[in-house]
Design a protein around this motif. Structure first.
Motif, short mmCIF file in Angstrom:
data_model
loop_
_atom_site.label_atom_id
_atom_site.label_comp_id
_atom_site.label_asym_id
_atom_site.label_seq_id
_atom_site.Cartn_x
_atom_site.Cartn_y
_atom_site.Cartn_z
N ASN A 1 -6.47 3.90 -7.30
CA ASN A 1 -6.99 2.45 -7.30
C ASN A 1 -6.60 1.77 -6.06
N GLU A 2 -6.87 2.24 -4.85
CA GLU A 2 -6.47 1.71 -3.43
C GLU A 2 -7.56 2.27 -2.71
N LEU A 3 -7.87 1.17 -1.85
CA LEU A 3 -8.45 1.61 -0.52
C LEU A 3 -7.70 1.69 0.74
N SER B 1 0.78 -1.37 -0.06
CA SER B 1 0.01 -0.17 -0.06
C SER B 1 0.63 1.42 0.07
N THR C 1 -12.91 3.55 5.45
CA THR C 1 -11.90 3.55 4.16
C THR C 1 -11.94 4.80 3.65
N ARG D 1 -10.34 6.34 -0.27
CA ARG D 1 -9.90 5.97 -1.57
C ARG D 1 -8.79 6.96 -2.12
N SER E 1 -9.91 -5.93 4.47
CA SER E 1 -8.84 -5.77 5.30
C SER E 1 -8.68 -7.04 6.07
N TYR F 1 -2.63 -8.38 -3.14
CA TYR F 1 -2.93 -7.17 -2.56
C TYR F 1 -3.74 -6.54 -3.97
N LYS F 2 -3.17 -6.32 -5.04
CA LYS F 2 -3.77 -5.66 -6.21
C LYS F 2 -5.04 -6.29 -6.73
N MET G 1 -7.76 -5.22 -4.27
CA MET G 1 -8.27 -3.93 -4.46
C MET G 1 -9.11 -3.85 -5.70
N LYS G 2 -8.89 -4.50 -6.55
CA LYS G 2 -9.52 -4.45 -7.85
C LYS G 2 -10.91 -5.09 -7.59
N LEU H 1 -13.25 -2.49 -5.47
CA LEU H 1 -13.70 -1.49 -6.09
C LEU H 1 -14.32 -1.49 -7.37
#
Length: 212
Positions: A84-86, A55, A79, A81, A178, A197-198, A201-202, A205
């Protein structure tokens, strides 16, 4: 997860050393790692000791208002934003986050519980065929297929069971993104966790599909 409960009917006060998967005490501690410490300034959020290395919040402590795309202060945990990440925040400052968003004209949202729906089989509660069908339909609306849902659940199953039961967390209300990140960070190597992780997140979102 009713079979888990049955294991404890004989001994209602199980030993602290009991685990399903012989999880070490050090891993148990890592599974329950804190989301860090949040400081709310006039026009910035400061996050210290963020646990997820991929992150931006692991490398950057301060986030100015113009870096915050939106805030979901109603989710658990809250959260915001960033691109492209929370970024996950501590839950005890929800009221302050709402005031911060209003003061600085930051858009507030209520994100769908996509990872919560994926992770529901690992809660300390029953998971029926009817529940599965209902959640699958919800996830289909966000573009996830039955095969994708099954694959994700298979990938995280052991770690989520460790996370909920070997830690004695016994969560029954709901998980989120999380939680699965905490669970999987103790399993994957650095590059593997970065990829995971990616993907988390994808999925977190994803936008609901609009049928034409």
């Amino acid at each position: 997860m009713e079979f888990i409960k049955r294991l404890f009917k004989i001994n209602k006060r199980p030993s602290d050393s009991w685990t399903m998967f012989s999880t070490s005490k050090s891993e148990v501690n890592e599974l329950l790692v804190s989301a860090g410490q949040l400081t709310i300034g006039d026009d910035f959020l400061k996050i210290e000791n963020y646990p997820f290395e991929p992150s931006i919040a692991y490398r950057q402590n301060n986030f100015k208002v113009n870096q915050i795309d939106d805030i979901d202060f109603k989710s658990c945990p809250p959260t915001f934003r960033f691109e492209n990440e929370l970024i996950f925040l501590t839950s005890e400052k929800k009221v302050e986050l709402e005031e911060f968003a209003k003061k600085n004209n930051i858009m507030t949202v209520e994100r769908p519980m996509i990872w919560g729906w994926i992770l529901e089989p690992f809660l300390d509660t029953g998971f029926t065929q009817e529940t599965d069908k209902r959640l699958t339909k919800l996830l289909n609306n966000y573009g996830l297929t039955i095969d994708q849902i099954k694959s994700l659940r298979t990938e995280v199953e052991t770690q989520m069971l460790k996370y909920n039961f070997d830690t004695m967390l016994w969560e029954w209300g709901g998980f989120d993104a999380s939680d699965v990140l905490r669970a999987m960070r103790t399993k994957y190597k650095k590059d593997e966790f970065e990829d995971f992780y990616k993907r988390v997140m994808k999925i977190a979102l994803l936008i609901k599909r609009i049928d034409k």
